[in-house]
Design a protein around this motif. Structure first.
Motif, PDB file in Angstrom:
ATOM      1  N   ALA A 105       0.831  -1.205   0.000  1.00 47.67           N
ATOM      2  CA  ALA A 105       0.000   0.000   0.000  1.00 47.67           C
ATOM      3  C   ALA A 105       0.866   1.255   0.000  1.00 47.67           C
ATOM      4  CB  ALA A 105      -0.937  -0.011   1.212  1.00 47.67           C
ATOM      5  N   ALA A 106       1.934   1.249   0.819  1.00 45.02           N
ATOM      6  CA  ALA A 106       2.830   2.415   0.885  1.00 45.02           C
ATOM      7  C   ALA A 106       3.543   2.631  -0.442  1.00 45.02           C
ATOM      8  CB  ALA A 106       3.839   2.212   2.011  1.00 45.02           C
ATOM      9  N   LEU A 107       4.034   1.554  -1.068  1.00 45.03           N
ATOM     10  CA  LEU A 107       4.763   1.683  -2.340  1.00 45.03           C
ATOM     11  C   LEU A 107       3.850   2.160  -3.463  1.00 45.03           C
ATOM     12  CD1 LEU A 107       7.104  -1.456  -2.302  1.00 45.03           C
ATOM     13  CD2 LEU A 107       7.767   0.948  -2.086  1.00 45.03           C
ATOM     14  N   SER A 108       2.650   1.592  -3.552  1.00 42.46           N
ATOM     15  CA  SER A 108       1.730   2.022  -4.618  1.00 42.46           C
ATOM     16  C   SER A 108       1.290   3.465  -4.394  1.00 42.46           C
ATOM     17  CB  SER A 108       0.515   1.091  -4.697  1.00 42.46           C
ATOM     18  OG  SER A 108      -0.183   1.073  -3.468  1.00 42.46           O
ATOM     19  N   GLY A 109       1.121   3.861  -3.121  1.00 46.09           N
ATOM     20  CA  GLY A 109       0.795   5.254  -2.815  1.00 46.09           C
ATOM     21  C   GLY A 109       1.926   6.197  -3.190  1.00 46.09           C
ATOM     22  N   PHE A 184      -6.954  -0.495  -4.184  1.00 49.18           N
ATOM     23  CA  PHE A 184      -7.044  -1.930  -3.910  1.00 49.18           C
ATOM     24  C   PHE A 184      -6.065  -2.324  -2.803  1.00 49.18           C
ATOM     25  CE2 PHE A 184      -5.653  -6.327  -4.671  1.00 49.18           C
ATOM     26  CZ  PHE A 184      -6.867  -6.982  -4.633  1.00 49.18           C
ATOM     27  N   ALA A 185      -4.835  -1.805  -2.885  1.00 52.69           N
ATOM     28  CA  ALA A 185      -3.820  -2.110  -1.875  1.00 52.69           C
ATOM     29  C   ALA A 185      -4.244  -1.588  -0.502  1.00 52.69           C
ATOM     30  CB  ALA A 185      -2.477  -1.511  -2.273  1.00 52.69           C
ATOM     31  N   VAL A 186      -4.823  -0.373  -0.477  1.00 54.45           N
ATOM     32  CA  VAL A 186      -5.303   0.195   0.784  1.00 54.45           C
ATOM     33  C   VAL A 186      -6.450  -0.654   1.342  1.00 54.45           C
ATOM     34  CG1 VAL A 186      -6.483   2.176   1.833  1.00 54.45           C
ATOM     35  CG2 VAL A 186      -4.560   2.540   0.286  1.00 54.45           C
ATOM     36  N   GLY A 187      -7.350  -1.094   0.454  1.00 53.05           N
ATOM     37  CA  GLY A 187      -8.464  -1.939   0.884  1.00 53.05           C
ATOM     38  C   GLY A 187      -7.978  -3.239   1.499  1.00 53.05           C
ATOM     39  N   ALA A 689     -15.364   2.421  -8.892  1.00 52.46           N
ATOM     40  CA  ALA A 689     -15.789   1.018  -8.996  1.00 52.46           C
ATOM     41  C   ALA A 689     -15.047   0.136  -8.005  1.00 52.46           C
ATOM     42  CB  ALA A 689     -15.570   0.515 -10.425  1.00 52.46           C
ATOM     43  N   ILE A 690     -13.751   0.383  -7.828  1.00 43.85           N
ATOM     44  CA  ILE A 690     -12.988  -0.453  -6.879  1.00 43.85           C
ATOM     45  C   ILE A 690     -13.508  -0.233  -5.461  1.00 43.85           C
ATOM     46  CG2 ILE A 690     -11.093   1.178  -6.393  1.00 43.85           C
ATOM     47  CD1 ILE A 690     -10.704  -2.599  -6.877  1.00 43.85           C
ATOM     48  N   LEU A 691     -14.047   0.969  -5.199  1.00 41.94           N
ATOM     49  CA  LEU A 691     -14.624   1.232  -3.874  1.00 41.94           C
ATOM     50  C   LEU A 691     -15.880   0.404  -3.628  1.00 41.94           C
ATOM     51  CD1 LEU A 691     -14.239   5.103  -3.462  1.00 41.94           C
ATOM     52  CD2 LEU A 691     -12.938   3.310  -2.319  1.00 41.94           C
ATOM     53  N   ALA A 692     -16.554   0.005  -4.735  1.00 37.25           N
ATOM     54  CA  ALA A 692     -17.748  -0.829  -4.578  1.00 37.25           C
ATOM     55  C   ALA A 692     -17.391  -2.133  -3.907  1.00 37.25           C
ATOM     56  CB  ALA A 692     -18.385  -1.101  -5.938  1.00 37.25           C
ATOM     57  N   ASP A 693     -16.172  -2.639  -4.174  1.00 41.53           N
ATOM     58  CA  ASP A 693     -15.765  -3.880  -3.512  1.00 41.53           C
ATOM     59  C   ASP A 693     -14.964  -3.600  -2.249  1.00 41.53           C
ATOM     60  OD1 ASP A 693     -15.507  -6.869  -3.539  1.00 41.53           O
ATOM     61  OD2 ASP A 693     -13.411  -6.270  -3.419  1.00 41.53           O
ATOM     62  N   THR A 694     -13.894  -2.798  -2.390  1.00 39.85           N
ATOM     63  CA  THR A 694     -13.049  -2.529  -1.221  1.00 39.85           C
ATOM     64  C   THR A 694     -13.858  -1.870  -0.111  1.00 39.85           C
ATOM     65  OG1 THR A 694     -11.110  -2.282  -2.622  1.00 39.85           O
ATOM     66  CG2 THR A 694     -10.997  -1.300  -0.436  1.00 39.85           C
ATOM     67  N   THR A 697     -16.213  -4.363   1.456  1.00 40.51           N
ATOM     68  CA  THR A 697     -15.483  -5.319   2.293  1.00 40.51           C
ATOM     69  C   THR A 697     -15.154  -4.710   3.657  1.00 40.51           C
ATOM     70  OG1 THR A 697     -14.516  -6.348   0.340  1.00 40.51           O
ATOM     71  CG2 THR A 697     -13.428  -6.794   2.433  1.00 40.51           C
ATOM     72  N   VAL A 698     -14.689  -3.461   3.634  1.00 36.66           N
ATOM     73  CA  VAL A 698     -14.348  -2.785   4.889  1.00 36.66           C
ATOM     74  C   VAL A 698     -15.605  -2.558   5.730  1.00 36.66           C
ATOM     75  CG1 VAL A 698     -13.440  -0.650   5.888  1.00 36.66           C
ATOM     76  CG2 VAL A 698     -12.270  -1.722   3.960  1.00 36.66           C
TER      77      VAL A 698
END
Length: 714
Positions: A105-109, A184-187, A689-694, A697-698
């Motif tokens: 998550a840190a690297l992708s950010g 996605f990585a943060v999720g 759209a990724i927030l719809a899943d991530t 899930t959270v």
């Protein structure tokens, strides 16, 4: 051929049901592997392994290939399976911010931030900067997707996300691709943190047992040692304020002990010489000498932890259905996304860029994580919440069934009553009272039944000379027979005496009189002669009436099934205002429970000593045993605090868990439905759209965690 060995392996970063399914699918393909159970709730993989065909290192290597970290219990390094006997250690040695998911998550950010800064300074190169950021960020997930596909799990969430990100780069939406990978990585990181919170209930139990113990040496000195080194028979000193290091028996001293770690009951319990004490209990005020009766790996808290872990591995019916649904749903979702991308441009003149973009958004929305985790997250939290309150449930199936129970059967002795009856009358019909009591005590000396224990205790209190007895045999619900020096003696119910033909009218009158007082009567027979009668009385548990009322408030009907005489049963039933059936032999109890099951799920509550057949026949068997072996092993649920209201609390917890599952499924499916409509209308971007899943899930995991704070409102 070698006998398969049982192994367990901790897996760091395995924090959702889809992770567990992927690992299980990959491990199944190895030869010599059977009985695989993957528990996302506790982060454990357990299996049986034929080491002639597959080595433990092969299991660890396959787990690593999928992007997870195998960790041996108590160690910070990876790659080792360990035997079940190695004990419990739920701390993998690293905080959430040190894990792989936090690093990704840190690297992708960081890559996203650098691309954003670069595009601000050099606007004409914006596409290049974000393409590089997206490509580098997605690489670890692509590796996991490829590894999963090669090991039999092609439709993983990493596959869906990787296809969507690469597709976005190809159609020139690299900025959104980079944002999708970062979100996605943060999720995944948030899932990891939430899963850690869910495991905290079990970690808390582990931490309640002290690491050290004050053991007495043969010469009377005190030696401080690690609690895991204690052996059965060791004597330890427990000072005021100390926690008991393992299960044992007090051999000197008296004190109040807080047993809430085991029973969930916060009121301290007075303990004296001979009393059992549990690991983790807090000694309030007196110095105690305790003889250890169980090692650290086998004490009550260790067994509770093991049973909760096993329960989390036992999937609830709803969870099994959702797993089956998800396995078909994911490939179907990929087909639908492909059709959305292709059909409108090919047949209806749509713009390729627009519909490919919408197809990719659909792919992200279709990720099944939130749906797959909706049930196991709630079940795991419900089981942990119950364990904290002394309500032990052995699996998701039992937890679900309890919520549907409409009828609860109770045994009387040891369940609705304290289970410590006392002898009130000894009637000698031949010879002396003391002789009648002494012979009955001789027959019952090896018994664990509450009535037998009371008879032996009464004889000892009178300082009677109890003769030796040999070859004691029991006929369930009728009698116990043993051979004394002057012949066989039977201690049994009045029904047994009637069938033996030894009751005369005077004896029947006396039995009726004693039973009309609510007492239980046993007969003492030598040969073909009735020697006498022994009457015993038990006292109701303080909360028995409250427990019946709370069940009725929940719409559940309680009733009593007992082998005791009808008059004693009627006296108890009248005070508790419940229906009853008395003088039931074990097979009659089973028949009654089976008849009730035809009308819906039935719970049976017993003390776990002589109720095993009834407990196992009911839809859910509930044992009340204060932490005893029998209570922990016999039934699907156990109330460790020995309180009748615990039955209503179990049902309330189950209903709260079922409600939580319904909320989770609604959140998971509802968000997907909303985002699917907005995507088809062109209102949803890829990062939304990724927030719809991530996001779902959270939300689902956070909702499940609310159960950890469960307080029964009954």
């Amino acid at each position: 051929m070698a006998t398969p060995t049982s192994y367990r392996l901790h897996i760091a970063d395995m924090d959702c049901a889809s992770c567990a399914i992927k690992i299980e699918t990959a491990i199944k393909r190895l030869p010599g592997v059977s009985d695989i159970e993957v528990n996302a709730g506790s982060g454990l993989l357990s299996l049986k392994l034929d080491e002639d065909r597959t080595q433990p290192s092969d299991i660890a290597a396959r787990v690593k290939a999928l992007g997870y970290k195998p960790v041996e219990a108590g160690e910070g390094h990876s790659g080792h399976l360990h035997s079940h006997a190695h004990g419990h250690d739920h701390d993998h040695g690293e905080a959430w911010w040190q894990g792989t998911k936090a690093i990704l998550a840190a690297l992708s950010g960081l890559l996203f931030a650098l691309a954003f800064a670069g595009s601000y300074l050099f606007p004409e190169q914006e596409g290049l900067f974000f393409t590089i950021a997206a490509a580098l960020s997605v690489l670890p997930f692509m590796r996991r997707a490829v590894a999963g596909a090669m090991l039999g799990a092609p439709f993983s969430i990493e596959t869906l996300m990787s296809v969507a990100a690469i597709g976005a780069i190809i159609i020139g939406e690299s900025a959104e691709a980079a944002a999708v990978v970062f979100l996605f990585a943060v999720g995944e990181l948030l899932e990891n943190v939430a899963a850690g919170r869910a495991r905290a209930g079990i970690k808390a139990l582990v931490n309640l047992v002290p690491r050290t113990a004050r053991r007495e040496t043969p010469d009377g000195q005190i030696q401080e040692i690690a609690a895991v080194e204690l052996a059965v028979g060791d004597v330890v000193q427990v000072r005021p304020g100390d926690r008991v290091p393992s299960d044992g028996e007090i051999i000197e001293g008296r004190s109040q002990l807080d047993e809430s770690p085991v029973t969930g009951e916060s009121v301290p319990v007075a303990k004296d010489v001979g009393a059992a004490v549990y690991a983790g209990s807090v000694n309030s005020d007196g110095l105690l000498r305790v003889r250890i009766t169980r090692t650290a790996a086998d004490n009550t808290i260790a067994r509770i932890i093991h049973l909760v872990e096993e329960a989390q591995q036992t999937k609830a019916p709803t969870a099994r259905f959702i797993d089956r649904f998800a396995s078909r749903y994911t490939p179907a979702a990929m087909v639908v996304a492909a059709l959305i991308a292709i059909v409108p441009p090919l047949f209806f003149g749509g713009t390729w860029h627009v519909w490919i973009y919408r197809g990719l958004a659909t792919l992200l929305i279709a990720c099944p994580c939130a749906m797959v985790i909706s049930t196991p997250a709630a079940i795991a939290s419900g089981l942990a919440a119950g364990a904290r309150r002394g309500l032990l449930i052995k699996g998701g199936a039992a937890l679900e069934t309890l919520g549907h129970v409409k009828t609860v059967g109770f045994d009387k002795t040891g369940t609705l009553t304290i289970g410590k009856p006392q002898v009130t009358d000894v009637v000698a019909l031949a010879g002396l009272e003391d002789a009648v009591l002494a012979k009955a005590a001789a027959v019952e000396r090896g018994s664990s039944h509450p009535l037998g224990l009371a008879i032996v205790q009464a004889a000892e209190q009178r300082n009677l000379d109890i003769p030796n007895a040999f070859g004691a045999t029991a006929t369930a619900g009728k009698s116990v027979r043993a051979r004394l020096r002057d012949g066989f003696v039977d201690v049994g119910s009045p029904r047994f005496a009637e069938e033996a033909g030894v009751l005369d009218e005077a004896a029947r009158v006396k039995i009726d009189a004693l039973e009309s007082e609510g007492k239980t009567v046993v007969t003492v027979i030598s040969g073909n002669k009735l020697l006498g009668l022994i009457a015993l009385a038990d006292t109701l548990r303080d909360d028995a009436a409250d427990g019946m009322q709370k069940l009725q408030n929940l719409g559940v009907k309680p009733f009593m099934l007992t082998g005791d005489n009808a008059r004693a049963a009627k006296a108890v039933a009248a005070r508790l205002r419940l229906d009853f059936e008395a003088e039931l032999l074990p097979e009659a109890k089973l028949a009654k429970i089976n008849a009730l099951k035809e009308r819906g799920p039935v719970a049976m509550v017993g003390d776990g000593i002589n109720d095993a057949p009834a407990l196992s026949t009911a839809s859910v068997g509930v044992a009340m045993g204060g932490g005893t072996d029998v209570a922990l092993e016999t039934a699907e649920a156990a109330i460790l605090k020995d309180r009748v209201v615990g039955v209503a609390e179990l049902i309330a917890l189950s209903r709260a868990t079922l409600g939580n599952i319904r909320q989770n499924v609604t959140i998971a499916i509802g968000l997907k439905a909303i985002f699917l409509v907005t995507t088809l209308l062109g209102m949803t971007s890829l990062w939304m759209a990724i927030l719809a899943d991530t996001g779902a899930t959270v939300l689902v995991t956070a909702n499940a965690l609310r159960l950890l704070a469960f307080r029964p409102k009954v």
